[in-house]
Scaffold this motif. Structure first.
Motif, mmCIF file in Angstrom:
data_model
loop_
_atom_site.group_PDB
_atom_site.id
_atom_site.type_symbol
_atom_site.label_atom_id
_atom_site.label_comp_id
_atom_site.label_asym_id
_atom_site.label_seq_id
_atom_site.Cartn_x
_atom_site.Cartn_y
_atom_site.Cartn_z
ATOM 1 N N ASP A 93 0.841 -1.185 0.000
ATOM 2 C CA ASP A 93 0.000 0.000 0.000
ATOM 3 C C ASP A 93 0.883 1.243 0.000
ATOM 4 O O ASP A 93 1.847 1.345 0.764
ATOM 5 C CB ASP A 93 -0.896 0.007 1.245
ATOM 6 C CG ASP A 93 -2.001 -1.034 1.155
ATOM 7 O OD1 ASP A 93 -2.287 -1.460 0.032
ATOM 8 O OD2 ASP A 93 -2.546 -1.409 2.198
ATOM 9 N N LYS A 95 2.064 5.340 0.179
ATOM 10 C CA LYS A 95 1.995 6.373 1.213
ATOM 11 C C LYS A 95 1.666 7.740 0.623
ATOM 12 O O LYS A 95 1.354 8.668 1.355
ATOM 13 C CB LYS A 95 3.321 6.451 1.965
ATOM 14 C CG LYS A 95 3.680 5.173 2.722
ATOM 15 C CD LYS A 95 5.000 5.320 3.447
ATOM 16 C CE LYS A 95 5.344 4.043 4.205
ATOM 17 N NZ LYS A 95 6.650 4.163 4.910
ATOM 18 N N ARG A 98 -1.883 8.572 1.479
ATOM 19 C CA ARG A 98 -2.390 8.114 2.773
ATOM 20 C C ARG A 98 -2.942 9.312 3.545
ATOM 21 O O ARG A 98 -2.283 10.338 3.697
ATOM 22 C CB ARG A 98 -1.284 7.446 3.580
ATOM 23 C CG ARG A 98 -1.794 6.820 4.879
ATOM 24 C CD ARG A 98 -0.652 6.194 5.655
ATOM 25 N NE ARG A 98 -0.037 5.107 4.896
ATOM 26 C CZ ARG A 98 -0.512 3.869 4.893
ATOM 27 N NH1 ARG A 98 -1.596 3.573 5.580
ATOM 28 N NH2 ARG A 98 0.103 2.931 4.189
ATOM 29 N N GLU A 218 1.184 2.594 -7.156
ATOM 30 C CA GLU A 218 0.985 2.141 -5.787
ATOM 31 C C GLU A 218 -0.487 1.893 -5.540
ATOM 32 O O GLU A 218 -1.347 2.445 -6.230
ATOM 33 C CB GLU A 218 1.522 3.149 -4.781
ATOM 34 C CG GLU A 218 0.831 4.503 -4.812
ATOM 35 C CD GLU A 218 1.446 5.507 -3.834
ATOM 36 O OE1 GLU A 218 0.664 6.248 -3.197
ATOM 37 O OE2 GLU A 218 2.682 5.540 -3.704
ATOM 38 N N ARG A 220 -3.747 2.098 -2.989
ATOM 39 C CA ARG A 220 -4.165 2.931 -1.869
ATOM 40 C C ARG A 220 -4.346 2.043 -0.640
ATOM 41 O O ARG A 220 -4.598 0.835 -0.746
ATOM 42 C CB ARG A 220 -5.452 3.675 -2.202
ATOM 43 C CG ARG A 220 -6.654 2.773 -2.425
ATOM 44 C CD ARG A 220 -7.714 3.028 -1.377
ATOM 45 N NE ARG A 220 -8.873 2.211 -1.628
ATOM 46 C CZ ARG A 220 -9.473 1.499 -0.679
ATOM 47 N NH1 ARG A 220 -9.012 1.489 0.547
ATOM 48 N NH2 ARG A 220 -10.536 0.784 -0.964
ATOM 49 N N PRO A 221 -4.229 2.593 0.571
ATOM 50 C CA PRO A 221 -4.395 1.779 1.782
ATOM 51 C C PRO A 221 -5.760 1.084 1.799
ATOM 52 O O PRO A 221 -6.777 1.662 1.414
ATOM 53 C CB PRO A 221 -4.279 2.799 2.911
ATOM 54 C CG PRO A 221 -3.475 3.913 2.320
ATOM 55 C CD PRO A 221 -3.880 3.983 0.878
ATOM 56 N N ARG A 222 -5.781 -0.130 2.244
ATOM 57 C CA ARG A 222 -7.019 -0.901 2.270
ATOM 58 C C ARG A 222 -7.998 -0.343 3.288
ATOM 59 O O ARG A 222 -7.603 0.158 4.347
ATOM 60 C CB ARG A 222 -6.726 -2.365 2.623
ATOM 61 C CG ARG A 222 -5.823 -3.078 1.635
ATOM 62 C CD ARG A 222 -5.432 -4.436 2.182
ATOM 63 N NE ARG A 222 -4.415 -5.072 1.350
ATOM 64 C CZ ARG A 222 -4.609 -6.182 0.652
ATOM 65 N NH1 ARG A 222 -5.777 -6.774 0.690
ATOM 66 N NH2 ARG A 222 -3.636 -6.703 -0.063
ATOM 67 N N ASP A 224 -9.746 2.232 3.579
ATOM 68 C CA ASP A 224 -9.491 3.616 3.998
ATOM 69 C C ASP A 224 -10.113 4.545 2.966
ATOM 70 O O ASP A 224 -9.470 4.953 1.997
ATOM 71 C CB ASP A 224 -7.984 3.850 4.120
ATOM 72 C CG ASP A 224 -7.637 5.208 4.712
ATOM 73 O OD1 ASP A 224 -8.515 6.108 4.699
ATOM 74 O OD2 ASP A 224 -6.498 5.384 5.168
ATOM 75 N N SER A 227 -8.416 8.017 2.341
ATOM 76 C CA SER A 227 -7.225 7.984 1.500
ATOM 77 C C SER A 227 -7.613 7.835 0.030
ATOM 78 O O SER A 227 -6.988 8.422 -0.857
ATOM 79 C CB SER A 227 -6.305 6.836 1.925
ATOM 80 O OG SER A 227 -5.691 7.118 3.160
#
Length: 255
Positions: A93, A95, A98, A218, A220-222, A224, A227
């Motif tokens: 994931d 940053k 984020r 990249e 994205r954060p799971r 979230d 984000s």
């Protein structure tokens, strides 16, 4: 009130004309015509039942161009993203987007209004949605960075990107498409390497024409959403969704 078979056949005849389809001229065409009608009538019952419900759950179904396919045929023909890949990603994931503060991003972003999204394309009878999704995101970020909207080659990915889980018209993943474009130092235009909606041999000369490149990608954060909201505010993103349901196949409009 349920439609009679005669009513359904009349609708089917009009539908065939509207969508330019005919099954009576091929060998065994009468049999195929009847088989397609049975699928159409079954879908018509499903559409009528959904639309008759109060509110129709916020959307309406309709007898679109997929209406003579069974759901199994629709899934086999058009679904191309690898479910295993979406569950088992190896890319960390990122940053960059984020979300670390509680302040929310903009509530509305439409990159089409900013001229960042190319006109709608058609993958036709090929499970290449992964290639179209990846190419759309690359076209968008290239427009943001360079100011030029260049339509890029999905066929180049279908033919040449065989890394990871990518398998041409048999499906693939956007992560692997991005990885290929970065490894190849770019991708050709759609005009030079046009889409054929079928698997082909990689054209090495066109594979070497690197009109647009990316440095990397990249995830994205799971789980979230903030984000994701931040990422979309900065650039178009690529997503895979579960599109195999019958409601998705026969979707028409919001209620």
């Amino acid at each position: 009130m349920a439609r009679t078979e005669a009513q359904a056949r009349a609708m089917y005849d009009l539908w065939l004309v509207r969508h330019g389809k005919a099954y009576t001229n091929a060998i065994g065409g009468d049999v195929e015509h009847d088989r397609r009608f049975r699928a159409f009538w079954d879908n018509l019952r499903f559409v009528d039942a959904h639309n008759a419900r109060a509110g129709a759950r916020g959307y309406r179904l309709g007898m679109n161009r997929f209406a003579d396919l069974t759901n199994e045929e629709f899934r086999a023909t058009y679904l191309g993203a690898s479910a295993a890949g979406s569950r088992g990603r190896t890319n960390a994931d990122g940053k960059r987007y984020r979300h670390v503060r509680r302040r929310r991003g903009p509530e509305f972003v439409d990159w089409r209004q900013r001229g960042v999204v190319a006109p709608v394309k058609n993958q036709v009878h090929c499970g290449s949605c992964w290639a179209f999704s990846a190419v759309g995101a690359v076209e968008g970020i290239n427009k943001i960075v360079t100011g030029s909207l260049v339509t890029l080659s999905e066929q180049g990915l279908v033919d040449c990107s065989k890394n990871g889980q990518n398998s041409g018209c048999n499906g693939g993943m956007m992560d692997d498409a991005f990885a290929f474009i970065a490894w190849n130092s770019g991708i050709d235009t759609d005009e030079d390497y046009p889409y054929t909606a079928r698997d082909g041999k990689c054209d090495l000369a066109k594979k070497g024409r690197k009109v647009v490149s990316i440095d990397g990608f990249e995830d994205r954060p799971r789980n979230d959403e903030m984000s994701l909201q931040k990422a979309v505010a900065h650039q178009p993103v690529t997503v895979a969704i579960e599109a195999g349901g019958r409601q998705f196949q026969l979707y028409e409009s919001v209620s």
